[in-house]
Motif scaffolding. Structure first.
Motif, PDB file in Angstrom:
ATOM      1  N   TRP A 180      -4.380   3.280  -1.870  1.00 50.29           N
ATOM      2  CA  TRP A 180      -4.674   2.824  -0.513  1.00 50.29           C
ATOM      3  C   TRP A 180      -3.475   3.199   0.350  1.00 50.29           C
ATOM      4  O   TRP A 180      -2.534   2.452   0.496  1.00 50.29           O
ATOM      5  N   ARG A 196       0.865  -1.183   0.000  1.00 52.23           N
ATOM      6  CA  ARG A 196       0.000   0.000   0.000  1.00 52.23           C
ATOM      7  C   ARG A 196       0.899   1.229   0.000  1.00 52.23           C
ATOM      8  O   ARG A 196       1.564   1.515   0.995  1.00 52.23           O
ATOM      9  N   ASN A 249     -10.159   9.105   5.072  1.00 52.45           N
ATOM     10  CA  ASN A 249     -10.680   8.625   3.791  1.00 52.45           C
ATOM     11  C   ASN A 249     -12.128   9.040   3.552  1.00 52.45           C
ATOM     12  O   ASN A 249     -12.993   8.214   3.262  1.00 52.45           O
ATOM     13  N   ILE A 296     -11.216  -2.759  -0.150  1.00 57.34           N
ATOM     14  CA  ILE A 296     -10.491  -2.492   1.098  1.00 57.34           C
ATOM     15  C   ILE A 296     -11.285  -1.530   1.968  1.00 57.34           C
ATOM     16  O   ILE A 296     -11.466  -0.355   1.617  1.00 57.34           O
ATOM     17  N   ARG A 341     -13.835   8.089   0.015  1.00 59.60           N
ATOM     18  CA  ARG A 341     -14.144   6.665  -0.172  1.00 59.60           C
ATOM     19  C   ARG A 341     -15.270   6.214   0.749  1.00 59.60           C
ATOM     20  O   ARG A 341     -15.978   5.258   0.439  1.00 59.60           O
ATOM     21  N   TYR A 392     -14.941   1.466  -2.112  1.00 59.15           N
ATOM     22  CA  TYR A 392     -13.769   0.809  -1.545  1.00 59.15           C
ATOM     23  C   TYR A 392     -13.043  -0.091  -2.542  1.00 59.15           C
ATOM     24  O   TYR A 392     -12.182  -0.880  -2.159  1.00 59.15           O
ATOM     25  N   ASP A 425     -10.992   0.523   5.099  1.00 56.84           N
ATOM     26  CA  ASP A 425      -9.902   0.944   5.983  1.00 56.84           C
ATOM     27  C   ASP A 425      -9.984   2.437   6.245  1.00 56.84           C
ATOM     28  O   ASP A 425      -9.647   3.245   5.378  1.00 56.84           O
ATOM     29  N   HIS A 440     -10.289  -0.827  -5.232  1.00 48.19           N
ATOM     30  CA  HIS A 440      -8.981  -0.305  -5.621  1.00 48.19           C
ATOM     31  C   HIS A 440      -8.414  -1.142  -6.766  1.00 48.19           C
ATOM     32  O   HIS A 440      -8.621  -2.358  -6.826  1.00 48.19           O
ATOM     33  N   SER A 455      -1.927   7.131  -1.848  1.00 48.86           N
ATOM     34  CA  SER A 455      -3.213   7.481  -1.249  1.00 48.86           C
ATOM     35  C   SER A 455      -4.082   8.178  -2.290  1.00 48.86           C
ATOM     36  O   SER A 455      -3.669   8.388  -3.436  1.00 48.86           O
ATOM     37  N   GLU A 456      -5.281   8.533  -1.875  1.00 50.67           N
ATOM     38  CA  GLU A 456      -6.245   9.135  -2.795  1.00 50.67           C
ATOM     39  C   GLU A 456      -5.677  10.368  -3.491  1.00 50.67           C
ATOM     40  O   GLU A 456      -5.914  10.593  -4.673  1.00 50.67           O
TER      41      GLU A 456
END
Length: 798
Positions: free
Chosen positions: A517, A494, A523, A593, A526, A577, A595, A579, A497-498
């Motif tokens: 991720w 991972r 988040n 995912i 998401r 979620y 999270d 990815h 990130s976004e």
């Protein structure tokens, strides 16, 4: 078991229930043994004390389906039990009943127990049918018992008797005259499924988490679909009278039956412990297709190893019961749970339920405020022994080198005193040359920012792979099997990130890279909120943080919790979620995912800072002028524990549904880790707004800058882990009483070895691998069909 003859069934007009149509009487037996139904009664023994038969008692809640092809109106009717008398009872139609065929001299009747509609397990009910005298039944892998303390042996285990399928055939029954007083039909029910009565005698060294019964011959499936054509059989009396059942072959592993060892202790589910002199008896129901003489019993200790015992010299005969006693095996606490070693080589990795830990080596942290930086209190060795097989390693990139080897691992951006390379070596030492495998999740985490460092982290990770060619690597894919993965490391990285959508990073040298991720705490996007995923000074107006702090101030006499309009907060929509993933070699896939780490237990305004405003005219310094609190800044946090629970449970259900029906097209990672926003921990409630600083005036009139950028890197881990682990643990065990389990994939946990759910969950997740039919590579390659999707009855999850 063979045994004594049945009592003769007699009818008296004064005790036959009045109703529409034919009245039926019913009794039941194993071959030769007197029975009633549907709970087990006392044994009958011979002169030596050997058990020769056992009663099966009818209950008033029992229901059966009866089919008569010649009935002039309805041909199949559900009947309830009434007038129970020892091993016999009367059956009364639940509505309009079957009718006599007055155009003929005889009539045939076919009955099965239980009726389809009376079955308690909704998932099993969907795949069972009784049509034109043909029963299509299903024996599940997971057979829940209700375990209670008490009884002469100290413990009682009550099975779900729905899986002791019974059938009755009455052929060529003479149709009575219209004015006959004795016009009822006697049905004699005989069991179809094979039964193993397994008694475990104490004492136990370690609590029992589950019990498995295995048929060790490869072609002897003991769970799954079977069918019996009742119309091909003779009238049942003291045996099965040619009631032959056939089972359907499958590409799923169905050579096992699993019984949970957990019982309810005042609202908490606990694993079974037997004292010296105590014992417990389970009834295990198996497919009835053949004699079985290569049976073993696996007893899984709670958070420790399992032991397997071969039932040498024992043969299970179709449709009969066999009684076996075993002593609880010597399983000591702290033994290594090598649960993957015993898995079938052909099982797909996508079918597994794998417990993992967040910040796996954070127990090494030795700094201050350890409770905010230790996601784990158990060391790695303890995690491995209990069966954890997925480990998260968070760290920044190596700005002074080209490999992650010597980079310090971090938890919430605090160094843990162990390097990335040291941690991987410790995992490899446990995996190499064994039947186990381990998943490792490298995660980028940095105080210095993201930008080019993200790409550098990916390059450093690839260099680590190149420098460690001695490891055995394997890459996750839809067709990856347990046999392929044994003795290997499986990396699932991972990195981005976004907000890193525009960054380009190299393809993975090993394993899988998961896109977008990263390590952000909230988040928002998401999770379904129509805002930017994180707040920055440049896009502050469209961030959740803007809604949380704008106009959220107070005068000194006001209640700060009443000064914020929560209706202005964005409304949560659908989560997102999914990815994208990239594997070694360039192939792609998807991962689901769940999270987000920062969780709020109770809606509240948290004070960020106190702003002071001058009152009056004159000099700035007291005693000439007073100051008072006028614009203290608060941040509004809305309760989100219920949201986290919903997201966790939805992911659990999606993993089961998708992996049963699509067999690994999407891999699931369900993260239970996180922490509570806590007023004692400023970094927990402080918002994360990149590049933004506000100012306020202090008591002496100076302007003070207040930065936001480091919010969200600490919180109350202990309280959150306790609550979420206990909740998920109890929900899973309740779920199994009315549903068929399925693959969870990876479940990431905090505080895995502490009291309560954190201690119980690893064992529950591991034992989930034994509670449903596991799909094998033969199904994916089209060599054989699987029954794990339950296609004849629809999806497992409604």
């Amino acid at each position: 078991m063979s045994g004594c003859a049945d009592d003769k069934f007699t009818q008296n007009d004064n005790n036959i229930p009045k109703g529409n149509g034919i009245v039926f009487g019913a009794n039941a037996s194993y071959s030769g043994g007197s029975q009633s139904r549907t709970e087990y009664g006392e044994y009958e023994t011979d002169g030596t004390g050997k058990k020769i038969s056992q009663k099966i008692k009818w209950l008033k809640t029992d229901k059966v389906d009866i089919y008569s092809p010649a009935s002039p109106t309805l041909t199949k009717v559900e009947y309830g039990i009434t007038k129970v008398n020892e091993n016999q009872a009367y059956l009364l139609a639940l509505g309009d009943g079957l009718q006599w065929d007055r155009t003929a001299s005889t009539q045939d009747f076919y009955a099965i127990y239980p009726s389809k509609e009376s079955m308690s397990n909704e998932a099993v009910k969907k795949v069972v049918s009784f049509d034109k005298g043909v029963l299509k039944g299903y024996v599940p892998v997971n057979q829940q018992h209700t375990i209670t303390k008490g009884g002469t042996t100290g413990w009682t285990a009550t099975p779900n008797m729905d899986y002791l399928y019974m059938a009755a055939v009455q052929k060529g029954y003479s149709i009575p005259a219209t004015d006959a007083q004795d016009n009822g039909v006697s049905l004699h029910f005989v069991p179809l499924t094979t039964t193993l009565e397994l008694t475990i005698e104490g004492p136990t060294e370690a609590p029992i988490a589950s019990i498995n019964v295995f048929a060790n011959d490869g072609d002897n499936n003991i769970a799954g679909y079977f069918s019996c054509d009742l119309t091909a059989a003779n009238t049942t009396n003291i045996d099965n009278s040619n009631l032959n059942c056939i089972y359907e072959s499958s590409a799923t592993v169905r050579n096992m039956i699993t019984i949970s060892g957990y019982y309810d202790d005042g609202g908490t589910q606990k694993p079974l412990e037997l004292a010296s002199g105590e014992s417990i008896t389970f009834n295990v129901f198996l497919l009835p297709h053949t004699d079985l003489d290569n049976i073993s019993v696996r007893i899984a200790g709670f958070n420790t190893a399992s032991k397997t015992m071969a039932l040498t010299g024992v043969t299970l005969h179709p449709s009969q019961k066999t009684c076996v006693k075993v002593k609880a095996p010597a399983i000591s606490s702290g033994e290594v749970n090598t649960w993957i070693t015993g898995m079938n080589d052909k099982v797909l990795i996508s079918q597994l339920s794998i417990p993992g830990t967040a910040n796996s080596f954070s127990s090494n942290y030795s700094g201050t405020d350890a409770e905010y930086y230790k996601a784990q209190t158990a060391p790695f060795e303890q995690q491995w022994n209990v069966g954890i097989r997925c480990f998260e390693l968070r760290c920044p990139n190596n700005e002074s080198g080209n490999s992650l080897d010597g980079v310090q691992l971090q938890c919430n951006r605090e160094n843990l005193g162990i390097t990335f390379g040291q941690a991987v070596d410790m995992i490899w030492e446990q995996v190499k040359n064994t039947g186990e495998f381990a998943m490792i999740m490298p995660a980028f985490e940095s105080n210095a920012g993201r930008d080019w460092r993200v790409t550098d982290f990916a390059e450093d990770l690839n260099q680590f792979f190149a420098d460690h060619s001695g490891y055995k690597y394997v890459t996750y894919g839809r067709e990856l099997t347990v046999g392929d993965a044994r003795g290997s490391l499986m990396f699932i990285a991972r990195i981005t990130s976004e907000e890193d959508g525009g960054l380009k990073f190299p393809p993975p040298g090993q394993g899988v890279f998961i896109d977008q991720w990263g390590s952000l705490k909230d988040n928002w996007a998401r999770r379904g909120y129509p805002v930017d995923n994180w707040g920055t000074n440049d896009n502050f107006g469209n961030s959740m943080e803007n809604f949380m702090i704008t106009d959220n101030t107070t005068d000194r006499y006001d209640n700060p919790n009443s000064n914020f309009d929560s209706s202005k907060m964005p409304i949560k929509g659908a989560v997102h979620y999914i990815h994208n993933t990239t594997r070694k070699g360039g192939s792609t896939g998807t991962a689901y995912i769940q999270d987000w780490a920062r969780v709020v237990k109770e809606t509240k305004n948290f004070k960020l800072y106190e702003a002071w405003v001058r009152e009056g005219n004159g000099n700035w310094y007291p005693p000439y002028y007073d100051y008072y609190i006028d614009h203290t800044q608060f941040v509004y946090w809305k309760e989100s524990l219920s949201e986290k629970q919903t997201d966790i449970w939805s992911t659990f259900e999606l993993a089961i549904d998708d992996n049963n029906n699509q067999q690994g097209s999407t891999f699931y990672i369900n993260c239970l880790d996180g922490y509570y926003v806590d007023e004692k921990v400023e970094l927990s409630f402080k918002p994360f707004i990149g590049g933004r600083t506000d100012s306020y005036r202090n008591q002496v009139g100076d302007n003070i800058n207040y930065p936001y950028g480091n919010g969200g890197v600490a919180g109350n881990i202990d309280a959150f882990a306790h609550d979420i682990n206990n909740w998920f643990y109890n929900e899973i065990l309740k779920y199994g009483t009315s549903n068929i389990y399925g693959p969870m994939n990876i479940v990431i946990l905090d505080r895995v070895y502490e009291d309560g759910g954190g201690s119980y969950l690893p064992s529950v997740i591991i034992n989930n691998n034994y509670r449903f039919p596991l799909i094998t590579i033969d199904d994916v390659q089209g060599l054989s069909d699987s029954d794990a999707s339950y296609t004849s009855g629809g999806n497992v999850i409604e």
